[in-house]
Write a protein that holds these residues in place. Sequence first.
Motif, mmCIF file in Angstrom:
data_model
loop_
_atom_site.group_PDB
_atom_site.id
_atom_site.type_symbol
_atom_site.label_atom_id
_atom_site.label_comp_id
_atom_site.label_asym_id
_atom_site.label_seq_id
_atom_site.Cartn_x
_atom_site.Cartn_y
_atom_site.Cartn_z
ATOM 1 N N GLU A 1 11.273 -2.541 6.075
ATOM 2 C CA GLU A 1 12.768 -2.795 6.455
ATOM 3 C C GLU A 1 13.696 -1.465 5.967
ATOM 4 N N ASN A 2 13.429 -1.194 4.500
ATOM 5 C CA ASN A 2 14.422 0.181 4.157
ATOM 6 C C ASN A 2 13.370 1.295 3.201
ATOM 7 N N PRO A 3 13.247 1.747 4.637
ATOM 8 C CA PRO A 3 12.476 2.595 3.942
ATOM 9 C C PRO A 3 12.391 3.697 3.330
ATOM 10 N N VAL A 4 13.939 4.448 3.983
ATOM 11 C CA VAL A 4 14.860 5.315 2.902
ATOM 12 C C VAL A 4 14.306 5.500 1.669
ATOM 13 N N GLU A 5 15.161 4.201 1.036
ATOM 14 C CA GLU A 5 15.450 3.914 -0.019
ATOM 15 C C GLU A 5 14.655 3.437 -1.547
ATOM 16 N N VAL A 6 13.219 2.688 -0.328
ATOM 17 C CA VAL A 6 12.068 3.025 -1.282
ATOM 18 C C VAL A 6 11.311 4.035 -1.311
ATOM 19 N N THR A 7 11.629 5.223 -1.107
ATOM 20 C CA THR A 7 10.787 6.169 -0.536
ATOM 21 C C THR A 7 11.840 6.839 -1.551
ATOM 22 N N GLU A 8 12.519 6.900 -1.879
ATOM 23 C CA GLU A 8 13.490 7.708 -2.742
ATOM 24 C C GLU A 8 13.296 7.109 -4.122
ATOM 25 N N LEU A 9 12.964 6.161 -4.345
ATOM 26 C CA LEU A 9 12.743 5.676 -5.133
ATOM 27 C C LEU A 9 11.388 5.591 -5.629
ATOM 28 N N LEU A 10 10.823 5.449 -5.096
ATOM 29 C CA LEU A 10 9.575 6.343 -5.846
ATOM 30 C C LEU A 10 9.469 7.364 -5.394
ATOM 31 N N GLU A 11 10.249 8.192 -5.226
ATOM 32 C CA GLU A 11 10.087 9.445 -5.830
ATOM 33 C C GLU A 11 11.218 9.541 -7.274
ATOM 34 N N ARG A 12 11.671 9.175 -7.069
ATOM 35 C CA ARG A 12 12.506 9.585 -8.554
ATOM 36 C C ARG A 12 11.856 8.629 -9.750
ATOM 37 N N HIS A 13 10.949 7.717 -9.425
ATOM 38 C CA HIS A 13 9.955 7.090 -10.458
ATOM 39 C C HIS A 13 9.205 8.128 -10.440
ATOM 40 N N LEU A 14 8.004 8.372 -9.779
ATOM 41 C CA LEU A 14 7.132 9.607 -10.409
ATOM 42 C C LEU A 14 7.146 10.797 -10.465
ATOM 43 N N ALA A 15 9.015 11.417 -10.257
ATOM 44 C CA ALA A 15 9.482 12.390 -10.781
ATOM 45 C C ALA A 15 9.508 12.042 -12.592
ATOM 46 N N SER A 16 9.816 10.810 -12.898
ATOM 47 C CA SER A 16 10.251 10.217 -14.502
ATOM 48 C C SER A 16 8.587 10.363 -15.649
ATOM 49 N N LEU A 17 7.563 10.553 -14.747
ATOM 50 C CA LEU A 17 6.242 9.926 -15.476
ATOM 51 C C LEU A 17 6.270 11.867 -15.677
ATOM 52 N N ASP A 18 5.186 11.770 -16.865
ATOM 53 C CA ASP A 18 4.411 12.391 -16.772
ATOM 54 C C ASP A 18 3.192 13.140 -16.319
ATOM 55 N N THR A 19 2.997 12.958 -16.111
ATOM 56 C CA THR A 19 1.828 12.833 -14.892
ATOM 57 C C THR A 19 2.024 13.341 -13.478
ATOM 58 N N ALA A 20 3.173 12.713 -13.391
ATOM 59 C CA ALA A 20 3.966 13.518 -11.806
ATOM 60 C C ALA A 20 4.101 14.646 -11.889
#
Length: 271
Positions: A249-268
């Motif tokens: 239903e909201n693919p762009v916002e979900v993708t952007e959320l995952l991008e931000r979250h993954l970038a915040s991780l040490d393992t990203a």
Amino acid sequence: MAMIDVNGTTLRYEDEGPRDAHAVVMSPSMFFDVRMFRHQAEALGDRYRVVRYDHRGQGESARDVRENLDMDTLSEDAAALMEALDLGRVTFVGNSMGGFVGLRLAARRPDLLVSAVLMGTSADVEEQADDMDALVDVLAEQGIEPVLDGVLQFMMGDTTLTDPSRADVLAEVTALLRSRTPEYADAAWHIAHRKPVLDELGGIAVPVVVVAGTEDHTYPPPKSQQIVDLTPGATLVTMERTGHVHALENPVEVTELLERHLASLDTAVPS
């Protein structure tokens, strides 16, 4: 399409992206399959190892009897898949039923998770159990068509149900649901009768992002807030004009959320 034997069953999965990158495991909602997260897999697959799979008893994974489709077993399936693929510690992304699995893994198998992003889910008992039981009975006896409209109301937000700009999403989900056979009632029964995990949330030590859709008719935002209130360090993200099936239903916002979250991780993996 790949198949793997784990935990006494056979799971269908897709494994994309660099094998040495941080792994993101994506677990779908009831009735859905690996296609649920295809937009996110396409966006992330150049930098992350993205593994999507079908739950036991659904999609292209092996069928099983009702008593083997409970949430604990599905969680053990996911853990066994991650171990068999030697993914290391992953970011687990789950929607609804996938969120049930993700909460259990975060509480019980922190050795397998770096973090979790859980959308449209609940840690509580099923408050709509009577409605779910009625749906399960009809689905088992008559198939999906008599309850199709009701399932769409459970799944889709008001915007998706009425806005012409989302007609393709509504059509896609309707077609998917129409393909689901009466045997799906066995998996759906466990939504109505799952055990709560509220008392396990306090022991979660990995970062958890809980995503609520403002138009989610199944698990509205208070259910997400309940998880956040009981989980140390968890954060809440609210998505407007979004129902129960966030990734479609909201693919762009979900993708952007995952991008931000993954970038915040040490393992990203840096882009």
